[in-house]
Scaffold this motif. Structure first.
Motif, PDB file in Angstrom:
ATOM      1  N   LEU A 163      -4.876  77.434  45.004  1.00 56.45           N
ATOM      2  CA  LEU A 163      -4.458  76.430  44.025  1.00 56.45           C
ATOM      3  C   LEU A 163      -5.515  75.355  43.864  1.00 56.45           C
ATOM      4  O   LEU A 163      -5.815  74.921  42.737  1.00 56.45           O
ATOM      5  CB  LEU A 163      -3.129  75.792  44.455  1.00 56.45           C
ATOM      6  CG  LEU A 163      -2.620  74.670  43.539  1.00 56.45           C
ATOM      7  CD1 LEU A 163      -2.362  75.178  42.131  1.00 56.45           C
ATOM      8  CD2 LEU A 163      -1.358  74.028  44.122  1.00 56.45           C
ATOM      9  N   ILE A 215       0.414  79.852  36.476  1.00 58.12           N
ATOM     10  CA  ILE A 215      -0.610  80.864  36.753  1.00 58.12           C
ATOM     11  C   ILE A 215      -0.486  81.986  35.720  1.00 58.12           C
ATOM     12  O   ILE A 215       0.526  82.681  35.661  1.00 58.12           O
ATOM     13  CB  ILE A 215      -0.472  81.445  38.174  1.00 58.12           C
ATOM     14  CG1 ILE A 215      -0.419  80.320  39.225  1.00 58.12           C
ATOM     15  CG2 ILE A 215      -1.625  82.407  38.459  1.00 58.12           C
ATOM     16  CD1 ILE A 215      -1.680  79.490  39.302  1.00 58.12           C
ATOM     17  N   LEU A 225      -5.285  78.957  35.675  1.00 56.66           N
ATOM     18  CA  LEU A 225      -4.252  77.925  35.759  1.00 56.66           C
ATOM     19  C   LEU A 225      -4.175  77.267  34.399  1.00 56.66           C
ATOM     20  O   LEU A 225      -5.131  76.648  33.937  1.00 56.66           O
ATOM     21  CB  LEU A 225      -4.614  76.886  36.819  1.00 56.66           C
ATOM     22  CG  LEU A 225      -3.654  75.702  36.942  1.00 56.66           C
ATOM     23  CD1 LEU A 225      -2.355  76.124  37.613  1.00 56.66           C
ATOM     24  CD2 LEU A 225      -4.293  74.559  37.732  1.00 56.66           C
TER      25      LEU A 225
END
Length: 229
Positions: A163, A215, A225
Motif C-alpha cells: 500500500l 485497487i 491505486l
C-alpha cells in the motif's frame, strides 16, 4: 511537497544508487559530482538536507561543510557526511566541522534513509512527517498505521509495504514484476503470483464501509491505486 536532498558524491555508481533509492522514498534529489558544483547548487536552490562525501574533488567535503556553516543562510542546513574514513578522529573532525550525522562506507540504504528521517525530524520536523493521505486513505509510516474514512485498517507487513508503494504513485499501473522489485526487493526470489495473493489481502483489508475498493486490476498490465485525491 517533497523534501529536496542535494547529494554531493563523485562516485558515479554510488551517486546513481543514492538517487534511485532516495527518489523511491519520495525525495527530490539532485547530484553534484564535486564540491564546487555542490556549492553552486546550494546557491541556486537551497536543499532541505545535504548528503556530503568527505573526499570530493575541487573542494573537499570538510571544506564544503565549513563554508556552509560559515554562512548565515546555510548555518542550520542539515548535513550528513558520507565517507570511507572510519577512524574515530575522522568522525570527530567531521562532526566538529558541523555535520549533523556521519555514516561510514559501505553502508546500507535502510540505515541511511533512517538517518535522514531522524535528522529531518530533529532539525526540520515539518519535513519529516511520514503521514501521507490520498483520497480517504491515510498511511502513517512512523506509527505503521493505516486509516480509511477514519476507520483503522489492519495490515500485515507486506500489505503495508504494498500500500505504501501504491500511495507514493497513485494512479500509476505496476506490473507484478515491478511490484516484486519495489516491495520484496530485486535480490529476493518470489513468484510473481505471490503478488496476486497479497493484493487480494490488501483489497480485503481496504474494503471498509460503503467505499469503493481502490485497487484496480488492469488486464495484462498489473495493478494501480485509483482514488479521488
Amino acid at each position: 511537497m517533497q523534501p529536496y536532498i542535494l547529494v554531493m558524491e563523485d562516485e558515479d555508481a554510488l551517486a546513481t544508487l543514492l538517487q534511485y533509492n532516495l527518489e523511491k522514498e519520495g525525495y527530490d534529489v539532485v547530484i553534484a559530482s564535486d564540491g564546487e558544483e555542490g556549492l553552486v547548487q546550494v546557491d541556486e536552490r537551497q536543499p532541505d538536507l545535504v548528503l556530503l562525501d568527505w573526499m570530493l574533488p575541487k573542494v573537499s567535503g570538510i571544506e564544503v561543510c565549513r563554508r556552509l556553516r560559515g554562512r548565515a543562510e546555510t548555518r542550520n542546513l542539515p548535513i550528513i557526511m558520507l565517507t570511507a574514513r572510519g577512524e574515530e578522529s575522522d568522525r570527530v573532525r567531521g562532526l566538529d566541522t558541523g555535520a549533523d550525522d556521519y555514516l561510514t562506507k559501505p553502508f546500507s540504504m535502510v540505515e541511511l534513509i533512517a538517518r535522514i528521517r531522524a535528522v529531518l525530524r530533529r532539525i526540520r520536523p515539518g519535513l519529516a512527517d511520514d503521514r501521507v493521505g490520498h483520497g480517504d486513505i491515510v498511511i502513517d509510516r512512523v506509527a505503521h498505521r493505516v486509516r480509511r474514512n477514519g476507520t483503522e485498517v489492519h495490515l500485515g507487513p507486506t500489505e503495508f509495504r504494498l500500500l505504501d508503494h501504491f500511495m507514493r504513485h497513485p494512479g500509476r499501473v505496476f506490473s507484478r514484476e515491478q511490484l516484486l522489485d519495489a516491495v520484496w526487493g530485486s535480490d529476493v526470489y518470489v513468484e510473481a503470483r505471490t503478488v496476486d495473493v497479497h493484493v487480494g489481502r490488501l483489497r480485503k483489508a481496504l474494503d471498509v464501509g460503503e467505499s469503493a475498493n481502490p485497487i484496480r486490476t488492469v488486464r495484462s498490465a498489473g495493478y494501480s491505486l485509483d482514488l479521488e485525491g
